[in-house]
Enzyme design. Structure first.
Site, mmCIF file in Angstrom:
data_model
loop_
_atom_site.group_PDB
_atom_site.id
_atom_site.type_symbol
_atom_site.label_atom_id
_atom_site.label_comp_id
_atom_site.label_asym_id
_atom_site.label_seq_id
_atom_site.Cartn_x
_atom_site.Cartn_y
_atom_site.Cartn_z
ATOM 1 N N ASP A 19 17.728 -22.579 17.090
ATOM 2 C CA ASP A 19 17.930 -22.420 15.530
ATOM 3 C C ASP A 19 17.705 -23.788 15.057
ATOM 4 O O ASP A 19 17.610 -24.863 15.856
ATOM 5 C CB ASP A 19 19.295 -21.881 15.307
ATOM 6 C CG ASP A 19 19.720 -22.047 13.746
ATOM 7 O OD1 ASP A 19 18.849 -21.552 13.031
ATOM 8 O OD2 ASP A 19 20.783 -22.536 13.276
ATOM 9 N N SER A 20 17.704 -24.026 13.711
ATOM 10 C CA SER A 20 17.285 -25.223 12.935
ATOM 11 C C SER A 20 18.629 -26.186 13.344
ATOM 12 O O SER A 20 18.569 -27.329 12.907
ATOM 13 C CB SER A 20 17.033 -24.969 11.538
ATOM 14 O OG SER A 20 18.316 -24.562 10.914
ATOM 15 N N CYS A 82 17.433 -17.610 14.075
ATOM 16 C CA CYS A 82 17.084 -18.304 12.808
ATOM 17 C C CYS A 82 16.052 -17.178 12.054
ATOM 18 O O CYS A 82 15.040 -16.960 12.531
ATOM 19 C CB CYS A 82 16.486 -19.367 13.051
ATOM 20 S SG CYS A 82 15.810 -20.410 11.637
ATOM 21 N N GLU A 162 26.560 -27.165 8.275
ATOM 22 C CA GLU A 162 26.222 -28.181 9.131
ATOM 23 C C GLU A 162 27.125 -29.574 9.194
ATOM 24 O O GLU A 162 27.314 -30.119 10.158
ATOM 25 C CB GLU A 162 24.670 -28.729 9.020
ATOM 26 C CG GLU A 162 23.503 -28.124 9.189
ATOM 27 C CD GLU A 162 23.347 -27.864 10.684
ATOM 28 O OE1 GLU A 162 23.274 -28.957 11.324
ATOM 29 O OE2 GLU A 162 23.026 -26.712 11.423
ATOM 30 N N CYS A 194 20.827 -15.437 6.846
ATOM 31 C CA CYS A 194 20.568 -16.838 7.436
ATOM 32 C C CYS A 194 21.671 -17.112 8.502
ATOM 33 O O CYS A 194 22.809 -16.830 8.105
ATOM 34 C CB CYS A 194 20.451 -18.013 6.181
ATOM 35 S SG CYS A 194 20.664 -19.724 7.089
ATOM 36 N N HIS A 196 23.391 -19.508 9.546
ATOM 37 C CA HIS A 196 24.643 -20.383 9.167
ATOM 38 C C HIS A 196 25.583 -19.449 8.240
ATOM 39 O O HIS A 196 26.551 -19.712 8.242
ATOM 40 C CB HIS A 196 24.190 -21.492 8.181
ATOM 41 C CG HIS A 196 23.086 -22.554 9.062
ATOM 42 N ND1 HIS A 196 22.049 -22.349 9.542
ATOM 43 C CD2 HIS A 196 23.566 -23.997 9.250
ATOM 44 C CE1 HIS A 196 21.573 -23.746 10.310
ATOM 45 N NE2 HIS A 196 22.548 -24.305 9.979
HETATM 46 N N1 DGL Z 1 19.924 -20.622 10.068
HETATM 47 C C1 DGL Z 1 18.496 -20.590 9.500
HETATM 48 C C2 DGL Z 1 18.037 -19.195 9.083
HETATM 49 O O1 DGL Z 1 18.584 -18.076 9.905
HETATM 50 C C3 DGL Z 1 17.893 -21.708 8.763
HETATM 51 C C4 DGL Z 1 18.625 -22.628 7.882
HETATM 52 C C5 DGL Z 1 17.897 -23.660 7.477
HETATM 53 O O2 DGL Z 1 17.755 -24.620 8.355
HETATM 54 O O3 DGL Z 1 17.313 -23.708 6.426
HETATM 55 O O4 DGL Z 1 17.243 -18.701 8.538
#
Ligand code: DGL
Length: 272
Positions: A19-20, A82, A162, A194, A196
Site C-alpha cells: 500500500d502507499s 490500495c 498516517e 480507500c 486508509h
Molecule cells: N490506501 C490507498 C487507497 O486505497 C491510497 C491512499 C493514498 O496514498 O492516497 O487508495
C-alpha cells in the site's frame, strides 16, 4: 521468481501486501483473520504517501518496485491493498510478473445493491476517482439512470490515519466536511473506497448515524486471497511490516492501528 503454480507445491506460503502507507494494514487484518497460519510481508510506501495525488505513471512505477521486492523475498501472491494502486497499476504488474495479484476497487457494486434511496456516496482518493477503471465500474454497476452517485476525495483522512489519529475533533471536522454533502443529497450508503478509511470507520459511523451503511472491500479481498492459495498453513506465520518512511512513526502508530496483531516485526526498507 516463482511461477504461479508453485503456490500448491510450496510448504512455506508467503503473501506479499503493499500500500502507499499504513492503510493496507486494514486489509492485512482481514487477511490475518482468514489466514492465521501463513507468512506475510507488508510494505507501506510511506515515503511516497499519498498515492492519491500522484500521476498514474508514478503510481505504476512504485507498485512495480514494491512488487519486485516482495517477489524477491519469496511472495507467492501479492495483494495490492490500495484502490489507487489497483486502478492504475494492476494490469501492468499482472503483465510483468507471473505470480497472482489480488487487487481492490471501491465497492460500487455492493453499494448499488445496498442502497434503498438510490443514492450512494463514494469516498476515495483523487487518483482513484480520476481512473478509467473507476469510471468503468460506475458505468457498469451504478449507471446514472439508476443510481445517483456523489464522489469525494478525502486527502485529510489519509494524513490523519498516517499520523495515527483515528478519533477526536480534527477527525470529526474532516468527516463532516466530506460526508455532509452526501447525506444532504440523500445518500444512505457510503463506500470507504480507500484502504486508509476503514481505520476511521467507528468515527465515521458515529457521526453519520447508524442508519447509514458503510461498505469497504477488505473482507472480500481476504476471501479472494484465501481462495487463490491451495496451501494455507506454513511453517512460519510471521508478519514482517516494512515502511519506506520513518520507522519511529510506524512504531508509534502501529499499536493503535493493529492492537490485535502478534508475531510481528517492524522494519524500514530503503528502495531506490
Ligand atoms: N490506501 C490507498 C487507497 O486505497 C491510497 C491512499 C493514498 O496514498 O492516497 O487508495
Amino acid at each position: 521468481m516463482k511461477p504461479a503454480q508453485n503456490i500448491t507445491d510450496s510448504n512455506s506460503t508467503k503473501i506479499g501486501i503493499l500500500d502507499s502507507g499504513v492503510g493496507g494494514l486494514s486489509v492485512l487484518l482481514e487477511i490475518r483473520k482468514l489466514l492465521p497460519n501463513v507468512a506475510i510481508d507488508y510494505i507501506g510506501d510511506s515515503a511516497w504517501c499519498p498515492y492519491g495525488t500522484k500521476s498514474p505513471e508514478q503510481i505504476q512505477e512504485r507498485v512495480i518496485t514494491l512488487s519486485k521486492h516482495l517477489i524477491a523475498n519469496g511472495a507467492d501472491l501479492i495483494v495490492i491493498a490500495c484502490n489507487s494502486a489497483t486502478i492504475h497499476a494492476v494490469e501492468a504488474v499482472r503483465e510483468k510478473f507471473t505470480i497472482p495479484f489480488v487487487g481492490m476497487e471501491p465497492a460500487v457494486k455492493p453499494a448499488a445493491a445496498a442502497t434503498t434511496t438510490g443514492n450512494i456516496g463514494i469516498l476515495a482518493t483523487e487518483a482513484s476517482i480520476a481512473g478509467e477503471k473507476f469510471h468503468h465500474l460506475l458505468h457498469t454497476h451504478a449507471p446514472p439512470s439508476k443510481i445517483k452517485v456523489i464522489t469525494q476525495p478525502c486527502p485529510k483522512f489519509v494524513d490523519l490515519v498516517e499520523a495515527g489519529n483515528l478519533t477526536g475533533s480534527e477527525v470529526d471536522v474532516a468527516i463532516t466536511e466530506y460526508t455532509q454533502p452526501m447525506l444532504d443529497a440523500g445518500a444512505d450508503t457510503l463506500v470507504l473506497g480507500c484502504t486508509h478509511y476503514p481505520f476511521l470507520r467507528k468515527s465515521i459511523q458515529a457521526l453519520v448515524g447508524s442508519e447509514i451503511t458503510l461498505i469497504d472491500t477488505g473482507a472480500a479481498v481476504a476471501k479472494r486471497t484465501k481462495s487463490l492459495l491451495a496451501e494455507t498453513t506454513s511453517p512460519s506465520n510471521e508478519i514482517n511490516i516494512f515502511t519506506t518512511g520513518p520507522l519511529e512513526t510506524l512504531q508509534t502508530i502501529f499499536p493503535t492501528l493493529c492492537p490485535e496483531l502478534d508475531n510481528t516485526t517492524l522494519s524500514t526498507l530503503q528502495l531506490s
